[in-house]
Scaffold this motif. Structure first.
Motif, PDB file in Angstrom:
ATOM      1  N   LYS A  17       0.874  -1.172   0.000  1.00 13.81           N
ATOM      2  CA  LYS A  17       0.000   0.000   0.000  1.00 13.81           C
ATOM      3  C   LYS A  17       0.910   1.221   0.000  1.00 13.81           C
ATOM      4  O   LYS A  17       1.624   1.464   0.980  1.00 13.81           O
ATOM      5  CB  LYS A  17      -0.888   0.001   1.239  1.00 13.81           C
ATOM      6  CG  LYS A  17      -1.793   1.205   1.322  1.00 13.81           C
ATOM      7  CD  LYS A  17      -2.610   1.169   2.589  1.00 13.81           C
ATOM      8  CE  LYS A  17      -3.413   2.443   2.733  1.00 13.81           C
ATOM      9  NZ  LYS A  17      -4.049   2.530   4.040  1.00 13.81           N
ATOM     10  N   LYS A  83      -7.264  -1.684  -7.134  1.00 10.26           N
ATOM     11  CA  LYS A  83      -8.100  -1.109  -6.076  1.00 10.26           C
ATOM     12  C   LYS A  83      -8.899  -2.226  -5.430  1.00 10.26           C
ATOM     13  O   LYS A  83      -9.547  -3.010  -6.124  1.00 10.26           O
ATOM     14  CB  LYS A  83      -9.061  -0.065  -6.635  1.00 10.26           C
ATOM     15  CG  LYS A  83      -8.435   1.281  -6.826  1.00 10.26           C
ATOM     16  CD  LYS A  83      -9.487   2.339  -7.091  1.00 10.26           C
ATOM     17  CE  LYS A  83      -8.807   3.693  -7.197  1.00 10.26           C
ATOM     18  NZ  LYS A  83      -9.774   4.752  -7.384  1.00 10.26           N
ATOM     19  N   GLU A  88      -5.836   1.767  -3.008  1.00 12.92           N
ATOM     20  CA  GLU A  88      -4.922   1.353  -4.065  1.00 12.92           C
ATOM     21  C   GLU A  88      -3.750   0.571  -3.492  1.00 12.92           C
ATOM     22  O   GLU A  88      -3.196   0.930  -2.447  1.00 12.92           O
ATOM     23  CB  GLU A  88      -4.396   2.563  -4.827  1.00 12.92           C
ATOM     24  CG  GLU A  88      -5.434   3.240  -5.675  1.00 12.92           C
ATOM     25  CD  GLU A  88      -4.861   4.326  -6.566  1.00 12.92           C
ATOM     26  OE1 GLU A  88      -3.703   4.758  -6.363  1.00 12.92           O
ATOM     27  OE2 GLU A  88      -5.580   4.748  -7.482  1.00 12.92           O
TER      28      GLU A  88
END
Length: 102
Positions: A17, A83, A88
């Motif tokens: 991430k 996603k 994201e």
């Protein structure tokens, strides 16, 4: 630490991430990595999931060195992020990870 994903990467892939979009980095040790230091800008992020590792030519298992929760610097991927739940993530090979922040 991030919520556990329901996605499990294969091989030596890592789900990260991203926490920032590049720029100058200052490590806890005081080392500064300027934005212009490399052609490819490094990104910073948190490892949220890792694959089991890979096998070498002799069939021996080589585990992934990073673990969920590690903060890492990695090469900017060519692929677009995925996603999941509006967040994201990048899925990248472990070899694209340059540093683990301690």
């Amino acid at each position: 630490m991030a919520k556990k994903l329901s996605l499990k990467p294969l091989g030596d892939r890592v789900v990260v991430k991203p926490s920032e979009k590049g720029g100058e980095k200052k490590l806890a040790s005081g080392i500064i990595i300027p934005e212009t230091a490399e052609k490819e800008k490094l990104m910073k992020g948190e490892v949220v999931s890792v694959g089991p590792g890979r096998r070498n030519d002799e069939g021996e298992h080589i585990p992934v060195e990073v673990k969920a929760g590690d903060t890492v610097f990695f090469k900017k991927p060519w692929d677009e992020p995925i996603k999941v739940g509006g967040v994201e993530y990048f899925v990248l090979p472990e070899s694209d990870i340059i540093l683990i922040e301690e």
